[in-house]
Design a protein around this motif. Structure first.
Motif, PDB file in Angstrom:
ATOM      1  N   VAL A   1      25.020 -28.906 -20.760  1.00 14.36           N
ATOM      2  CA  VAL A   1      24.253 -28.743 -19.516  1.00 14.36           C
ATOM      3  C   VAL A   1      23.748 -27.309 -19.389  1.00 14.36           C
ATOM      4  O   VAL A   1      22.593 -27.061 -19.007  1.00 14.36           O
ATOM      5  N   ALA A   2      24.600 -26.351 -19.733  1.00 15.17           N
ATOM      6  CA  ALA A   2      24.185 -24.947 -19.670  1.00 15.17           C
ATOM      7  C   ALA A   2      23.029 -24.680 -20.627  1.00 15.17           C
ATOM      8  O   ALA A   2      22.077 -23.964 -20.288  1.00 15.17           O
ATOM      9  N   GLY A   3      23.097 -25.271 -21.831  1.00 16.23           N
ATOM     10  CA  GLY A   3      22.015 -25.094 -22.794  1.00 16.23           C
ATOM     11  C   GLY A   3      20.714 -25.706 -22.313  1.00 16.23           C
ATOM     12  O   GLY A   3      19.636 -25.119 -22.489  1.00 16.23           O
ATOM     13  N   VAL A   4      20.807 -26.878 -21.671  1.00 12.76           N
ATOM     14  CA  VAL A   4      19.618 -27.544 -21.132  1.00 12.76           C
ATOM     15  C   VAL A   4      18.989 -26.706 -20.019  1.00 12.76           C
ATOM     16  O   VAL A   4      17.776 -26.473 -19.999  1.00 12.76           O
ATOM     17  N   VAL A   5      19.821 -26.241 -19.103  1.00  5.78           N
ATOM     18  CA  VAL A   5      19.317 -25.419 -17.990  1.00  5.78           C
ATOM     19  C   VAL A   5      18.691 -24.134 -18.519  1.00  5.78           C
ATOM     20  O   VAL A   5      17.606 -23.722 -18.078  1.00  5.78           O
ATOM     21  N   LEU A   6      19.361 -23.500 -19.468  1.00  4.33           N
ATOM     22  CA  LEU A   6      18.848 -22.256 -20.037  1.00  4.33           C
ATOM     23  C   LEU A   6      17.499 -22.468 -20.708  1.00  4.33           C
ATOM     24  O   LEU A   6      16.604 -21.618 -20.597  1.00  4.33           O
ATOM     25  N   SER A   7      17.326 -23.601 -21.400  1.00  4.66           N
ATOM     26  CA  SER A   7      16.059 -23.860 -22.080  1.00  4.66           C
ATOM     27  C   SER A   7      14.907 -23.939 -21.085  1.00  4.66           C
ATOM     28  O   SER A   7      13.816 -23.403 -21.344  1.00  4.66           O
ATOM     29  N   TRP A   8      15.137 -24.579 -19.925  1.00  7.03           N
ATOM     30  CA  TRP A   8      14.090 -24.687 -18.913  1.00  7.03           C
ATOM     31  C   TRP A   8      13.819 -23.346 -18.236  1.00  7.03           C
ATOM     32  O   TRP A   8      12.658 -22.965 -18.027  1.00  7.03           O
ATOM     33  N   VAL A   9      14.886 -22.640 -17.897  1.00  2.00           N
ATOM     34  CA  VAL A   9      14.726 -21.343 -17.233  1.00  2.00           C
ATOM     35  C   VAL A   9      14.018 -20.357 -18.147  1.00  2.00           C
ATOM     36  O   VAL A   9      13.102 -19.640 -17.728  1.00  2.00           O
ATOM     37  N   TRP A  10      14.451 -20.314 -19.403  1.00  8.69           N
ATOM     38  CA  TRP A  10      13.850 -19.399 -20.379  1.00  8.69           C
ATOM     39  C   TRP A  10      12.357 -19.687 -20.536  1.00  8.69           C
ATOM     40  O   TRP A  10      11.533 -18.762 -20.539  1.00  8.69           O
ATOM     41  N   SER A  11      12.020 -20.957 -20.665  1.00 11.18           N
ATOM     42  CA  SER A  11      10.617 -21.328 -20.830  1.00 11.18           C
ATOM     43  C   SER A  11       9.813 -20.994 -19.579  1.00 11.18           C
ATOM     44  O   SER A  11       8.684 -20.484 -19.668  1.00 11.18           O
ATOM     45  N   PHE A  12      10.375 -21.264 -18.408  1.00 12.03           N
ATOM     46  CA  PHE A  12       9.663 -20.993 -17.155  1.00 12.03           C
ATOM     47  C   PHE A  12       9.404 -19.498 -16.983  1.00 12.03           C
ATOM     48  O   PHE A  12       8.295 -19.080 -16.614  1.00 12.03           O
ATOM     49  N   VAL A  13      10.421 -18.702 -17.260  1.00 13.92           N
ATOM     50  CA  VAL A  13      10.304 -17.251 -17.081  1.00 13.92           C
ATOM     51  C   VAL A  13       9.194 -16.670 -17.938  1.00 13.92           C
ATOM     52  O   VAL A  13       8.423 -15.816 -17.494  1.00 13.92           O
ATOM     53  N   TRP A  14       9.056 -17.154 -19.175  1.00 13.94           N
ATOM     54  CA  TRP A  14       8.105 -16.536 -20.104  1.00 13.94           C
ATOM     55  C   TRP A  14       6.751 -17.234 -20.136  1.00 13.94           C
ATOM     56  O   TRP A  14       5.839 -16.748 -20.811  1.00 13.94           O
ATOM     57  N   ASN A  15       6.591 -18.340 -19.425  1.00 13.30           N
ATOM     58  CA  ASN A  15       5.275 -18.998 -19.382  1.00 13.30           C
ATOM     59  C   ASN A  15       4.544 -18.821 -18.059  1.00 13.30           C
ATOM     60  O   ASN A  15       3.347 -19.124 -17.976  1.00 13.30           O
ATOM     61  N   THR A  16       5.231 -18.337 -17.032  1.00 15.48           N
ATOM     62  CA  THR A  16       4.568 -18.122 -15.745  1.00 15.48           C
ATOM     63  C   THR A  16       3.786 -16.814 -15.631  1.00 15.48           C
ATOM     64  O   THR A  16       2.846 -16.751 -14.822  1.00 15.48           O
ATOM     65  N   PRO A  17       4.123 -15.730 -16.380  1.00 16.57           N
ATOM     66  CA  PRO A  17       3.369 -14.475 -16.217  1.00 16.57           C
ATOM     67  C   PRO A  17       1.851 -14.614 -16.304  1.00 16.57           C
ATOM     68  O   PRO A  17       1.146 -13.975 -15.504  1.00 16.57           O
ATOM     69  N   PRO A  18       1.288 -15.431 -17.239  1.00 16.23           N
ATOM     70  CA  PRO A  18      -0.175 -15.554 -17.270  1.00 16.23           C
ATOM     71  C   PRO A  18      -0.768 -16.123 -15.985  1.00 16.23           C
ATOM     72  O   PRO A  18      -1.947 -15.898 -15.696  1.00 16.23           O
TER      73      PRO A  18
END
Length: 346
Positions: free
Chosen positions: A144-161
């Protein structure tokens, strides 16, 4: 909404396009290819999710990551594959500037979450195979931690644009959008370098290190000769083949795209033919089909559950169940009642 007409193509007053980057036939072929991949990816990943929800015995720690991978791939197929099929059939990107940004964000968001999830799966398999005595245990909370981290990591680095740091632009033959690899603007370059390093290089390194260590462990285990003649070696070869397939599929789908992006980042004068640049894009999007087949449908237990859902019966029920690779290798080492470190010594 005005269509977003790419450089090198011109629209008339009524919106028609006079000049095309490739022939009409090529656009049609690309539309068919992407359409088939999108429909297949949607069906396979929906099936994975439905089968897992309907079968309680599939709700194991690893399957949390596998279902998350199916959700990521489903998102890529719906928000990336389907729009690209439509724009390919039309011969130009018709969704406008806002559509480009939204499509670029959605595909990147689901795509990077998928990459991170594959990294989580590779770590899980490394832990289970290399630490079979329970010294390190992969549990539900870790999944579960890995799943949550994958979404958070992707969200953090794809929202700046979306807020001005970096941008999403048309790529290849201008039928889909992605992070802007080409701009030499200082702000865009700083974002792209960090994005490539943290969203491509880091998951790629984790995957390669985990599977390399896993293969090395399997190589050592086959030397134990602890079961009936040839059975240990047979199991080792079966698992090794499965791991090699996973690695090769990952490299085939993602390495060309990552290599092209890295080449553009390093050399701003590099020219890549638009049609050639489109090939890595399609390969990356084909992962929505390969992932459920390789990571999930190669599992006999899941195939049996899927058959039960679709056909009402399990054709593998009468056969002796093949243990999963992790359990098989773990049982070989456990049968000798030795620690992993001792069992892996030459």
């Amino acid at each position: 909404m005005e269509p977003l007409v790419p450089p090198g193509r011109y629209s008339t007053s009524n919106g028609s396009v006079d000049t095309e980057l490739v022939s009409r036939t090529v656009y049609t072929i690309l539309a068919v290819i992407m359409g088939v991949m999108s429909v297949t990816g949607i069906l396979l990943n929906v099936l994975v999710i439905v089968v897992t929800v309907k079968n309680r015995q599939l709700r194991q720690p690893l399957n949390y990551a596998l279902v998350n991978l199916a959700i990521c791939d489903l998102g890529c197929a719906l928000f990336g594959g389907v729009p690209t099929t439509v724009t390919s059939a039309m011969g130009y990107f018709s969704l406008g500037r806002v559509g480009c940004v939204l499509e670029g964000f959605a595909v990147s968001f689901f795509g990077i979450a998928s990459l991170c999830t594959i990294a989580v799966i590779s770590v899980e398999r490394y832990i289970v195979v290399c630490f079979p005595m329970g010294a390190v245990e992969f549990q539900t909370r870790h999944a579960v931690a890995g799943v949550v981290l994958s979404w958070v990591w992707s969200f953090v680095w794809n929202t700046p644009p979306l807020f001005g740091w970096g941008s999403y632009e048309l790529e290849g033959i201008k039928l889909s959008c992605a992070p802007n690899w080409y701009s030499r603007d200082v702000g865009n370059m700083s974002y792209i370098i960090l994005y490539f390093s943290l969203c491509f290089a880091v998951p790629f390194s984790i995957i390669m290190v985990s599977y390399s260590r896993l293969l090395w462990t399997l190589h050592q285990v086959t030397k134990l000769q602890v079961s009936e003649a040839g059975s240990t070696n047979r199991v080792g070869k079966q698992v090794a083949r499965m791991v090699v397939v996973m690695v090769l599929a990952f490299l085939l789908t993602w390495l060309p795209y990552a290599a092209m992006a890295l080449a553009v980042i390093m050399d701003s004068t590099l020219y890549i033919d638009p049609l050639i640049a489109t090939i890595p894009v399609y390969l990356a999007k084909s992962s929505t089909v390969y992932n459920p087949i390789i990571y999930i449908f190669m599992n006999k237990k899941f195939r049996g559950c899927a058959s039960t859902v679709l056909c009402g019966r399990n054709p593998w029920n009468t056969e002796s169940q093949m243990p999963e690779c992790e359990t098989t290798v773990g049982s070989i080492i456990k049968s000798q009642r030795v620690s992993p470190k001792e069992s892996l010594k030459d």
